[in-house]
Design an enzyme around this catalytic site. Structure first.
Site, PDB file in Angstrom:
ATOM      1  N   CYS A 105       0.840  -1.207   0.000  1.00  0.00           N
ATOM      2  CA  CYS A 105       0.000   0.000   0.000  1.00  0.00           C
ATOM      3  C   CYS A 105       0.870   1.251   0.000  1.00  0.00           C
ATOM      4  O   CYS A 105       1.334   1.710   1.052  1.00  0.00           O
ATOM      5  CB  CYS A 105      -0.938  -0.010   1.210  1.00  0.00           C
ATOM      6  SG  CYS A 105      -2.006   1.438   1.253  1.00  0.00           S
ATOM      7  N   CYS A 118      -0.614   4.167   2.025  1.00  0.00           N
ATOM      8  CA  CYS A 118      -0.485   4.038   3.488  1.00  0.00           C
ATOM      9  C   CYS A 118       0.958   4.285   3.932  1.00  0.00           C
ATOM     10  O   CYS A 118       1.196   4.904   4.961  1.00  0.00           O
ATOM     11  CB  CYS A 118      -0.873   2.645   3.975  1.00  0.00           C
ATOM     12  SG  CYS A 118      -2.274   1.919   3.153  1.00  0.00           S
ATOM     13  N   ASP A 119       1.929   3.753   3.195  1.00  0.00           N
ATOM     14  CA  ASP A 119       3.307   3.702   3.695  1.00  0.00           C
ATOM     15  C   ASP A 119       4.285   4.610   2.966  1.00  0.00           C
ATOM     16  O   ASP A 119       5.442   4.730   3.388  1.00  0.00           O
ATOM     17  CB  ASP A 119       3.825   2.255   3.611  1.00  0.00           C
ATOM     18  CG  ASP A 119       3.012   1.315   4.501  1.00  0.00           C
ATOM     19  OD1 ASP A 119       2.468   1.794   5.512  1.00  0.00           O
ATOM     20  OD2 ASP A 119       2.911   0.120   4.170  1.00  0.00           O
TER      21      ASP A 119
END
Ligand code: NAP
Length: 313
Positions: free
Chosen positions: A134, A137-138
Site C-alpha cells: 500500500c 499508506c506507507d
C-alpha cells in the site's frame, strides 16, 4: 439473536455500497457486512482519474461520498465483522461472524481481491519492515529514500508515480519490456525523472538486516543477476480474490474468481457476486458500481419471486 435481512452484502467497497443502494431502493431490508472499515480497496488508492464525473479525486474521498450517499437510507452496516462460517446453499442463507449471526434470503458477494505475493525469500517476513502492498499508506515513510515497485499493470505504474512524491528514486521492475497499464499512465512514467525502469527483470530475493536494504534481481533475457540497494519494495503484480470463506460452495474460474452470468448470478440460487471478486474483463471502480446496481435489482427480483416474502413498503 439472529439478525434477519432480505439481502446481505458481503463487502463494503464500491461494488457492495452500490448494491446496497439499489437493493434498498427496490424495497429490501439490506445490510452490509465487512471484515474491515466500509470503503473497500479504493480508500488506499492515490488519485482516481477515470471515474466519470470526477477529473481527479482521491480514492478515500470517492469512497466517503459513496458511504455518505447510502447513509441517507436505513441500510445497516456491520464493519469489522470477521466471518467464521457461511451457508450459501440453503434457501435461507446463514452467516456467522465472531460477534453475530445473520440470515438472509439473498447474499451479494462483494469481498474484492487482495494483492498477489511475489513468493520470494524475504517477502512475507519483511512485511512492515520494508515490504508494503500500500503505497498510499506507507509512502510517507520513504521520504528521500529509494524504493522499488514491481509489476507492469495500472496499479504498479500508478503507485510508482505516487511514490515519487516521497522517495528520491523509484525503480519500476517489470518482467517484460512492455507494460499493460493504460497508455496515459505509461507516458507519465516515461517522463518522470525519478523513475528508473528495470525491464525484463524478476525479483529473486528481498534482503534485509532488521529492515529491507536490497533486492536480488535477474534479467530474464541475458540471465545476468544484479543487486539493487533499496529501502522499500512495493509488489503490485495483480490480484487474487477474497474467497476463503466460501469453501467449495461456489463455481470459480481457474484463478479462483467467482463465475457469474450477466445478471451477476452465481451457481447458487439467491447468491450474486460483483466487483473484483468475480470473473470480469475489467476491474475498475466504475465497473464495480455497475455490477452492484445489477445485483441489487436482481436480488430484489429473486426475492419477489420467492413465496411468503413481504417487501418493505
Ligand atoms: P494486472 O493488471 O493484472 O497487472 C499485473 C502485473 O504484474 C502485470 O504487468 C504482470 O506482468 C505482472 N506480474 C504478474 N505476476 C507476476 C509475477 N509473479 N512476478 C512479476 N510480475 C508479475 O494487476 P493490477 O495492476 O493490480 O490491476 C488489477 C486490476 O485493477 C486491473 O484490471 C487494472 O486495470 C485495475 N486497476 C485499474 C486502475 C485504474 O484504472 N485507475 C488502477 C489500478 C488497478 P505481465 O504484464 O507480464 O502479465
Amino acid at each position: 439473536m439472529v439478525k434477519n435481512f432480505d439481502c446481505i452484502i458481503l463487502g463494503g467497497g464500491p461494488a457492495g455500497l452500490s448494491a446496497s443502494l439499489y437493493a434498498y431502493r427496490a424495497g429490501l431490508k439490506t445490510a452490509i457486512i465487512d471484515i474491515s472499515a466500509i470503503g473497500g480497496a479504493p480508500t488506499n488508492y492515490c488519485e482516481i482519474e477515470n471515474y466519470l464525473g470526477f477529473n481527479k479525486i482521491q480514492g478515500f474521498e470517492l469512497c466517503e461520498k459513496f458511504e455518505n450517499h447510502i447513509d441517507e437510507f436505513e441500510i445497516k452496516k456491520f464493519p469489522y465483522e470477521e466471518i467464521e462460517s457461511i451457508d450459501l446453499i440453503s434457501p435461507i442463507k446463514k452467516i456467522k461472524t465472531k460477534n453475530c449471526e445473520f440470515s438472509a434470503k439473498s447474499v451479494i458477494i462483494a469481498t474484492g481481491a487482495k494483492n498477489k505475493k511475489l513468493g520470494v525469500i524475504g517477502e512475507i517476513e519483511n512485511i512492515g519492515k520494508g515490504v508494503s502492498y500500500c503505497a498510499v499508506c506507507d509512502g510517507a515513510f520513504y521520504k528521500d529514500k529509494i524504493v522499488a515497485v514491481v509489476g507492469g499493470g495500472n496499479s504498479a505504474l500508478e503507485e510508482a508515480l505516487y511514490l515519487t512524491k516521497h522517495a528520491k528514486k523509484v525503480y519500476l521492475i517489470h518482467r517484460r519490456d512492455s507494460f499493460r497499464a493504460d497508455k496515459i499512465i505509461q507516458n507519465k512514467i516515461y517522463s518522470n525523472k525519478k523513475i528508473e525502469l528495470v525491464l525484463d527483470s524478476i525479483v529473486e530475493e528481498i534482503l534485509a538486516d532488521k529492515k529491507v536494504d536490497a533486492i536480488k534481481i535477474k534479467n530474464s533475457k541475458n540471465n545476468k543477476r544484479a543487486q539493487l540497494k533499496i529501502d522499500g519494495i512495493f509488489p503490485y503484480i495483480g490480484l487474487e480474490p477474497n474467497i476463503e470463506f466460501f469453501g467449495t460452495q461456489l463455481k470459480l474460474d481457474e484463478a479462483g474468481f467467482i463465475l457469474t452470468d450477466v445478471c451477476m448470478k452465481t451457481n447458487l440460487e439467491g447468491v450474486f457476486a460483483i466487483g473484483d471478486v468475480r470473473k470480469t474483463p475489467l476491474r475498475q471502480v466504475i465497473t464495480a458500481v455497475s455490477d452492484g446496481a445489477i445485483a441489487g435489482i436482481e436480488a430484489s427480483k429473486y426475492i419477489i419471486n420467492l413465496e411468503n416474502v413481504t417487501i418493505r413498503k
